[in-house]
Write an enzyme that holds these catalytic residues in place. Structure first.
Site, PDB file in Angstrom:
ATOM      1  N   ARG A 216       0.816  -1.243   0.000  1.00 15.10           N
ATOM      2  CA  ARG A 216       0.000   0.000   0.000  1.00 15.10           C
ATOM      3  C   ARG A 216       0.839   1.277   0.000  1.00 15.10           C
ATOM      4  NH1 ARG A 216      -2.888  -3.161   3.773  1.00 15.10           N
ATOM      5  NH2 ARG A 216      -4.638  -4.177   2.743  1.00 15.10           N
TER       6      ARG A 216
ATOM      7  N   LYS B  94       2.872  11.219 -11.552  1.00 20.52           N
ATOM      8  CA  LYS B  94       1.988  10.358 -12.351  1.00 20.52           C
ATOM      9  C   LYS B  94       2.723   9.050 -12.607  1.00 20.52           C
ATOM     10  CE  LYS B  94      -1.084  13.368 -14.937  1.00 20.52           C
ATOM     11  NZ  LYS B  94      -1.487  13.842 -16.279  1.00 20.52           N
TER      12      LYS B  94
ATOM     13  N   GLU C  31       8.706  17.582 -25.282  1.00 23.15           N
ATOM     14  CA  GLU C  31       8.106  17.994 -23.999  1.00 23.15           C
ATOM     15  C   GLU C  31       8.704  19.324 -23.521  1.00 23.15           C
ATOM     16  OE1 GLU C  31       5.524  16.403 -22.901  1.00 23.15           O
ATOM     17  OE2 GLU C  31       5.732  14.236 -23.170  1.00 23.15           O
TER      18      GLU C  31
ATOM     19  N   LYS D  97       6.972  22.784 -14.705  1.00 21.11           N
ATOM     20  CA  LYS D  97       6.182  21.620 -14.294  1.00 21.11           C
ATOM     21  C   LYS D  97       5.897  21.670 -12.787  1.00 21.11           C
ATOM     22  CE  LYS D  97       4.910  16.985 -14.716  1.00 21.11           C
ATOM     23  NZ  LYS D  97       4.953  15.746 -15.430  1.00 21.11           N
TER      24      LYS D  97
ATOM     25  N   GLU E  22      -4.629  16.777 -11.004  1.00 19.05           N
ATOM     26  CA  GLU E  22      -5.248  17.147 -12.278  1.00 19.05           C
ATOM     27  C   GLU E  22      -6.767  17.341 -12.176  1.00 19.05           C
ATOM     28  OE1 GLU E  22      -3.277  15.485 -15.782  1.00 19.05           O
ATOM     29  OE2 GLU E  22      -5.241  15.403 -16.736  1.00 19.05           O
TER      30      GLU E  22
ATOM     31  N   ARG F  34      -3.578  21.370 -14.269  1.00 12.18           N
ATOM     32  CA  ARG F  34      -2.524  20.406 -14.635  1.00 12.18           C
ATOM     33  C   ARG F  34      -2.779  19.782 -16.008  1.00 12.18           C
ATOM     34  NH1 ARG F  34       0.682  15.763 -11.167  1.00 12.18           N
ATOM     35  NH2 ARG F  34       1.773  14.913 -12.979  1.00 12.18           N
TER      36      ARG F  34
ATOM     37  N   ASN G 184      -0.925  18.292 -20.848  1.00 10.95           N
ATOM     38  CA  ASN G 184      -1.228  17.266 -21.860  1.00 10.95           C
ATOM     39  C   ASN G 184      -1.439  17.854 -23.248  1.00 10.95           C
ATOM     40  OD1 ASN G 184      -1.119  14.922 -20.270  1.00 10.95           O
ATOM     41  ND2 ASN G 184      -3.049  15.507 -19.328  1.00 10.95           N
TER      42      ASN G 184
ATOM     43  N   HIS H  65      -1.334  15.595 -26.225  1.00 18.14           N
ATOM     44  CA  HIS H  65      -1.245  14.208 -25.768  1.00 18.14           C
ATOM     45  C   HIS H  65      -2.466  13.373 -26.165  1.00 18.14           C
ATOM     46  CE1 HIS H  65       2.194  15.682 -23.655  1.00 18.14           C
ATOM     47  NE2 HIS H  65       2.387  14.582 -22.969  1.00 18.14           N
TER      48      HIS H  65
ATOM     49  N   HIS I  11      -1.505  10.134 -27.740  1.00 21.28           N
ATOM     50  CA  HIS I  11      -1.825   8.821 -27.161  1.00 21.28           C
ATOM     51  C   HIS I  11      -2.601   7.973 -28.167  1.00 21.28           C
ATOM     52  CE1 HIS I  11      -1.403  10.225 -22.700  1.00 21.28           C
ATOM     53  NE2 HIS I  11      -0.248  10.077 -23.300  1.00 21.28           N
TER      54      HIS I  11
ATOM     55  N   HIS J  31       7.060   8.178 -27.638  1.00 19.03           N
ATOM     56  CA  HIS J  31       6.053   9.016 -26.981  1.00 19.03           C
ATOM     57  C   HIS J  31       6.228  10.493 -27.365  1.00 19.03           C
ATOM     58  CE1 HIS J  31       3.362  10.583 -23.924  1.00 19.03           C
ATOM     59  NE2 HIS J  31       4.346  11.359 -23.486  1.00 19.03           N
TER      60      HIS J  31
HETATM   61  P1  NAD Z   1      12.020   5.260 -22.419  1.00 19.12           P
HETATM   62  O1  NAD Z   1      11.904   5.140 -20.975  1.00 19.12           O
HETATM   63  O2  NAD Z   1      11.524   4.144 -23.260  1.00 19.12           O
HETATM   64  O3  NAD Z   1      13.540   5.559 -22.772  1.00 19.12           O
HETATM   65  C1  NAD Z   1      13.887   5.740 -24.109  1.00 19.12           C
HETATM   66  C2  NAD Z   1      15.060   4.837 -24.550  1.00 19.12           C
HETATM   67  O4  NAD Z   1      16.278   5.401 -24.091  1.00 19.12           O
HETATM   68  C3  NAD Z   1      15.016   3.438 -23.999  1.00 19.12           C
HETATM   69  O5  NAD Z   1      15.485   2.561 -24.974  1.00 19.12           O
HETATM   70  C4  NAD Z   1      15.976   3.506 -22.830  1.00 19.12           C
HETATM   71  O6  NAD Z   1      16.505   2.246 -22.489  1.00 19.12           O
HETATM   72  C5  NAD Z   1      17.024   4.411 -23.378  1.00 19.12           C
HETATM   73  N1  NAD Z   1      17.808   5.163 -22.415  1.00 19.12           N
HETATM   74  C6  NAD Z   1      17.371   5.740 -21.282  1.00 19.12           C
HETATM   75  N2  NAD Z   1      18.337   6.486 -20.741  1.00 19.12           N
HETATM   76  C7  NAD Z   1      19.422   6.347 -21.519  1.00 19.12           C
HETATM   77  C8  NAD Z   1      20.729   6.890 -21.487  1.00 19.12           C
HETATM   78  N3  NAD Z   1      21.106   7.771 -20.566  1.00 19.12           N
HETATM   79  N4  NAD Z   1      21.595   6.518 -22.446  1.00 19.12           N
HETATM   80  C9  NAD Z   1      21.213   5.661 -23.433  1.00 19.12           C
HETATM   81  N5  NAD Z   1      19.982   5.144 -23.543  1.00 19.12           N
HETATM   82  C10 NAD Z   1      19.099   5.495 -22.592  1.00 19.12           C
HETATM   83  O7  NAD Z   1      11.261   6.564 -22.965  1.00 19.12           O
HETATM   84  P2  NAD Z   1      11.093   8.042 -22.384  1.00 19.12           P
HETATM   85  O8  NAD Z   1      10.949   8.894 -23.567  1.00 19.12           O
HETATM   86  O9  NAD Z   1      12.118   8.365 -21.379  1.00 19.12           O
HETATM   87  O10 NAD Z   1       9.705   7.968 -21.606  1.00 19.12           O
HETATM   88  C11 NAD Z   1       8.503   7.713 -22.275  1.00 19.12           C
HETATM   89  C12 NAD Z   1       7.504   7.212 -21.263  1.00 19.12           C
HETATM   90  O11 NAD Z   1       7.274   8.213 -20.291  1.00 19.12           O
HETATM   91  C13 NAD Z   1       6.167   6.868 -21.869  1.00 19.12           C
HETATM   92  O12 NAD Z   1       5.724   5.659 -21.356  1.00 19.12           O
HETATM   93  C14 NAD Z   1       5.277   7.989 -21.391  1.00 19.12           C
HETATM   94  O13 NAD Z   1       3.932   7.591 -21.258  1.00 19.12           O
HETATM   95  C15 NAD Z   1       5.879   8.326 -20.083  1.00 19.12           C
HETATM   96  N6  NAD Z   1       5.594   9.682 -19.624  1.00 19.12           N
HETATM   97  C16 NAD Z   1       5.135   9.842 -18.368  1.00 19.12           C
HETATM   98  C17 NAD Z   1       4.901  11.088 -17.880  1.00 19.12           C
HETATM   99  C18 NAD Z   1       4.476  11.276 -16.457  1.00 19.12           C
HETATM  100  O14 NAD Z   1       4.107  12.382 -16.083  1.00 19.12           O
HETATM  101  N7  NAD Z   1       4.550  10.248 -15.632  1.00 19.12           N
HETATM  102  C19 NAD Z   1       5.140  12.218 -18.682  1.00 19.12           C
HETATM  103  C20 NAD Z   1       5.617  12.019 -19.967  1.00 19.12           C
HETATM  104  C21 NAD Z   1       5.847  10.742 -20.434  1.00 19.12           C
HETATM  105  N1  GLY Z   2       2.888  14.671 -18.245  1.00 25.21           N
HETATM  106  C1  GLY Z   2       1.657  15.247 -17.819  1.00 25.21           C
HETATM  107  C2  GLY Z   2       1.552  15.428 -16.371  1.00 25.21           C
HETATM  108  O1  GLY Z   2       2.470  15.137 -15.641  1.00 25.21           O
HETATM  109  O2  GLY Z   2       0.535  15.860 -15.886  1.00 25.21           O
END
Ligand code: NAD
Ligand code: GLY
Length: 370
Positions: free
Chosen positions: A128, A150, A192, A234, A244, A248, A252, A255, A259, A272
């Site tokens: 939890r 998130k 972003e 942010k 949100e 907030r 998006n 997005h 998405h 993404h």
């Molecule tokens: P990812 O986590 O898939 O990383 C991208 C690639 O880079 C992967 O292949 C990873 O292994 C590689 N990588 C990571 N760091 C590295 C480094 N320093 N050197 C070499 N390779 C490296 O993708 P991302 O773009 O970081 O994240 C996308 C995800 O984030 C999506 O799932 C999206 O939905 C999510 N997201 C979440 C939020 C949130 O608020 N929680 C906001 C935006 C995106």
């Molecule tokens: N990436 C959108 C949020 O964090 O609200």
């Protein structure tokens, strides 16, 4: 790709995410993974590092070196958005149970947004709720996903459909880790970064226009400025609306379109950030038709997106109908009504249902013709 550089300095900048008792720092600098005292945020004796097959060989040993006085377990997941699933989340939870982690454990996300979102959700669920730390290693994760709490996994029927709001103890950003990031991932992160300029910070948008070349060269000073300003934007928005309920949602921008693209693609082919880039252009177009930004503003937004080698058109196989079918599943849909983030002007956005369906269809049809 260059190898990880281990020779840098200590923490250089800290931004606070102000959320009362859930407040936490974002440390930004170079060489954090080598030198920052990650251990200060691991309050119990045990920790579990979650990372993936790509990042582990680059940074895991450096991080383990910081935690030599703790009992540290690790989970190394497969790399890719398509593995951001309940099944793979279960691997983290199973490891926690098998290795007898109790409520005092700390999860450490070492990686991009996929690892961060999954680790955060595992931390929210395990017993939890246990502590977790974000060590984002992609630009996208450093400027967006690691901040704000998130957490989620995807479902085959929709992106990030299963998750929780759950804040970390700290976010530790090592700009140096971007040296090993492939170009395409770097550009995806820039989507972003550009978003903050579009939704809330016109001065930053202008700075991005002026400093495109330095950013493309990954100049460390320029990167530090871009990351810091993204995190400041942010943190301000999240502090005002953690879960949100209102403002907030402007984070998006693009997005809902993005998405839909990711779901259509079954989380392959488009990163993404790339899907968000296409979505931001579509949102800007709809904003123009709805009486918000001017054509010149749309052109400036599109030009900045193109400057960072980002796509501006949906996948060829995607049609307007596909968007409509997938967009109605968006989390911003309330009482069956689709709400979208629209630009009032460059640097200002609103969440709005105040657009004609016919205008949206016009934007979708035009985008799918390109
Ligand atoms: P990812 O986590 O898939 O990383 C991208 C690639 O880079 C992967 O292949 C990873 O292994 C590689 N990588 C990571 N760091 C590295 C480094 N320093 N050197 C070499 N390779 C490296 O993708 P991302 O773009 O970081 O994240 C996308 C995800 O984030 C999506 O799932 C999206 O939905 C999510 N997201 C979440 C939020 C949130 O608020 N929680 C906001 C935006 C995106
Ligand atoms: N990436 C959108 C949020 O964090 O609200």
């Amino acid at each position: 790709m260059m190898s990880a550089d281990r020779t840098e300095t200590s923490l250089s900048k800290t931004i606070n995410v102000d959320l009362g008792e859930r407040s936490y720092p974002i440390h930004i600098g170079s060489g954090q993974i080598c030198y920052a005292d990650v251990g200060q945020y691991v309050l119990g004796k045990k920790a579990l590092i979650v990372t993936n097959e790509t990042i582990a060989p680059l940074y895991l040993d450096i991080l383990l070196g910081q935690l030599s006085d703790k009992h540290v377990d690790q989970v190394i997941l497969k790399d890719g958005e398509q593995f951001k699933t309940l099944d793979h989340l279960n691997l983290i939870l199973t490891q926690l149970i098998e290795k007898h982690h109790d409520r005092k454990t700390t999860l450490i996300a070492l990686g991009g947004g996929v690892i961060g979102d999954m680790t955060g959700f595992a931390a929210a669920c395990y017993q939890r709720g246990v502590a977790f730390i974000q060590i984002p290693t992609t630009l996208l994760a450093q400027v967006d996903s690691s901040v704000g709490g998130k957490t989620a996994v995807n479902h085959p029927l929709g992106k990030n459909m299963i998750g929780a709001f759950y804040q970390p103890q700290a976010v530790i950003i090592d700009i140096n880790s971007l040296k090993t990031l492939p170009d395409r991932e770097f550009f995806a992160g820039m989507a972003e970064v550009i978003k903050y300029g579009l939704i809330s910070d016109y001065g930053f948008f202008q700075w991005l226009e002026r400093n495109t070349a330095s950013l493309l060269h990954r100049d460390e000073k320029a990167l530090a400025y871009a990351i810091e300003h993204s995190c400041l934007n942010k943190a301000k928005i999240v502090s005002a609306d953690e879960t949100e309920q209102g403002i907030r949602a402007i984070l998006n921008l693009g997005h809902t379109f993005g998405h839909a693209i990711e779901t259509f693609q079954q989380y392959t082919g488009f990163l993404h950030g790339e899907a968000v880039a296409v979505g931001m252009v579509m949102a800007a177009e709809l904003s123009r038709i709805s009486g918000g930004v001017s054509q010149q503003d749309v052109d400036r937004a599109r030009a900045l997106i193109i400057a960072f080698s980002l796509p501006i058109a949906p996948p060829e196989a995607m049609q307007a109908d596909d968007f409509m079918r997938l967009m109605v599943r968006d989390k911003k849909v309330l009482d069956g009504q689709l709400r979208l983030v629209l630009l009032e002007r460059l640097g200002s956005a609103v969440v709005s249902a105040d657009f004609r369906l016919q205008w949206l269809e016009e934007v979708l049809v035009k985008a799918c013709q390109n």
